[in-house]
Design a protein around this motif. Structure first.
Motif, PDB file in Angstrom:
ATOM      1  N   LEU A   1      -5.924   5.111  -6.746  1.00  0.00           N
ATOM      2  CA  LEU A   1      -5.349   5.842  -5.614  1.00  0.00           C
ATOM      3  C   LEU A   1      -3.835   5.661  -5.582  1.00  0.00           C
ATOM      4  O   LEU A   1      -3.085   6.639  -5.437  1.00  0.00           O
ATOM      5  N   ALA A   2      -3.382   4.433  -5.728  1.00  0.00           N
ATOM      6  CA  ALA A   2      -1.947   4.140  -5.660  1.00  0.00           C
ATOM      7  C   ALA A   2      -1.181   4.811  -6.795  1.00  0.00           C
ATOM      8  O   ALA A   2      -0.096   5.375  -6.580  1.00  0.00           O
TER       9      ALA A   2
ATOM     10  N   ASP B   1      -2.535  -4.453  -1.019  1.00  0.00           N
ATOM     11  CA  ASP B   1      -2.642  -5.559  -1.970  1.00  0.00           C
ATOM     12  C   ASP B   1      -3.436  -6.726  -1.398  1.00  0.00           C
ATOM     13  O   ASP B   1      -3.205  -7.889  -1.748  1.00  0.00           O
ATOM     14  N   ALA B   2      -4.391  -6.445  -0.520  1.00  0.00           N
ATOM     15  CA  ALA B   2      -5.196  -7.494   0.110  1.00  0.00           C
ATOM     16  C   ALA B   2      -5.867  -8.377  -0.932  1.00  0.00           C
ATOM     17  O   ALA B   2      -6.399  -7.878  -1.937  1.00  0.00           O
ATOM     18  N   PRO B   3      -5.864  -9.691  -0.734  1.00  0.00           N
ATOM     19  CA  PRO B   3      -6.540 -10.590  -1.674  1.00  0.00           C
ATOM     20  C   PRO B   3      -8.058 -10.549  -1.458  1.00  0.00           C
ATOM     21  O   PRO B   3      -8.541 -10.099  -0.425  1.00  0.00           O
TER      22      PRO B   3
ATOM     23  N   MET C   1       7.917  -7.336   4.245  1.00  0.00           N
ATOM     24  CA  MET C   1       7.288  -6.049   4.522  1.00  0.00           C
ATOM     25  C   MET C   1       7.995  -5.360   5.689  1.00  0.00           C
ATOM     26  O   MET C   1       8.179  -5.965   6.747  1.00  0.00           O
ATOM     27  N   ILE C   2       8.415  -4.139   5.493  1.00  0.00           N
ATOM     28  CA  ILE C   2       9.085  -3.374   6.550  1.00  0.00           C
ATOM     29  C   ILE C   2       8.040  -2.604   7.345  1.00  0.00           C
ATOM     30  O   ILE C   2       7.278  -1.815   6.785  1.00  0.00           O
TER      31      ILE C   2
ATOM     32  N   TYR D   1       2.106   2.945   3.221  1.00  0.00           N
ATOM     33  CA  TYR D   1       2.431   1.987   4.276  1.00  0.00           C
ATOM     34  C   TYR D   1       1.615   0.739   3.937  1.00  0.00           C
ATOM     35  O   TYR D   1       0.381   0.771   4.021  1.00  0.00           O
ATOM     36  N   PRO D   2       2.252  -0.350   3.507  1.00  0.00           N
ATOM     37  CA  PRO D   2       1.541  -1.439   2.842  1.00  0.00           C
ATOM     38  C   PRO D   2       0.481  -2.157   3.657  1.00  0.00           C
ATOM     39  O   PRO D   2      -0.353  -2.868   3.081  1.00  0.00           O
TER      40      PRO D   2
END
Length: 210
Positions: free
Chosen positions: A170-171, A155-157, A1-2, A182-183
């Motif tokens: 939304l995505a 992408d939270a579990p 992740m950047i 922004y992930p």
């Protein structure tokens, strides 16, 4: 992740196209929330091109679903204040290394020199129903402020099926309009800033600090 503190982001050149800021409230289909309202009303503005893309995205939403914008433009002074506050919070947890502090803080608050909000390029937003009630997104906008970091990433579990479907909506809608996420923050989407340029492999950002 950047993360936004990554040197790759800072290294992206900016060739500002000169677009002015536009009032989000000028688009009736898009709702504007007042929780982040500032004295100058900057929170309710974004670059003209960003608003046009958001308006286009809103037309792709299902009937009875609308965007609720929490915040758009943010001054450099306010951005610096928020970054310092969050950095102080992390410091109190026992992290003292300056490099590590900056990296950890940038997961949720951008360093001012690359901040998409300061460029008028970013939107913090969610979805609401026809009655103005926020849809279940599995976590609140700006959940990092209340210690809810676990559910902040897109992408939270551990999300419910309903929350996952709403995030996917939304995505998909924002992505189809050219925005990038922004992930670490499911609610944060931008277009034209340095982070967007890095993700999309554009030669330069088209929006700098506004």
């Amino acid at each position: 992740m950047i993360l936004l503190s990554d040197p790759q982001v800072v290294g992206i050149p900016v060739q500002d196209c000169g677009e002015p800021l536009a009032e989000i409230a000028s688009v009736p289909a898009i709702a504007l929330d007042s929780r982040e309202r500032d004295e100058d009303g900057a929170y309710g503005r974004v670059r003209t091109g960003v608003l046009e893309r958001l308006s286009s995205a809103s037309e792709r939403l299902p009937n009875g679903v609308r965007f609720l914008v929490i915040e758009g433009h943010r001054s450099s002074t306010e951005q610096a204040r928020r970054f310092a506050l969050y950095e102080d919070r992390i410091r109190r947890s026992g992290i003292t290394d300056p490099v590590d502090l900056r990296r950890r803080a940038s997961a949720f608050v951008s360093p001012v020199e690359v901040a998409p909000h300061c460029a008028g390029a970013a939107l913090d937003l969610t979805l609401i129903d026809a009655d103005g009630v926020e849809l279940d997104m599995g976590g609140a906008v700006n959940g990092h402020r209340t210690g809810d970091e676990k559910y902040c990433p897109l992408d939270a579990p551990g999300l419910s099926d309903r929350a996952r479907r709403n995030r996917d909506l939304l995505a998909r809608t924002m992505g189809d309009a050219g925005f990038v996420n922004y992930p670490t923050e499911w609610w944060h989407w931008s277009y034209g800033d340095r982070y967007w340029a890095l993700v999309t492999k554009a030669d330069s950002a088209i929006y700098g600090p506004a």
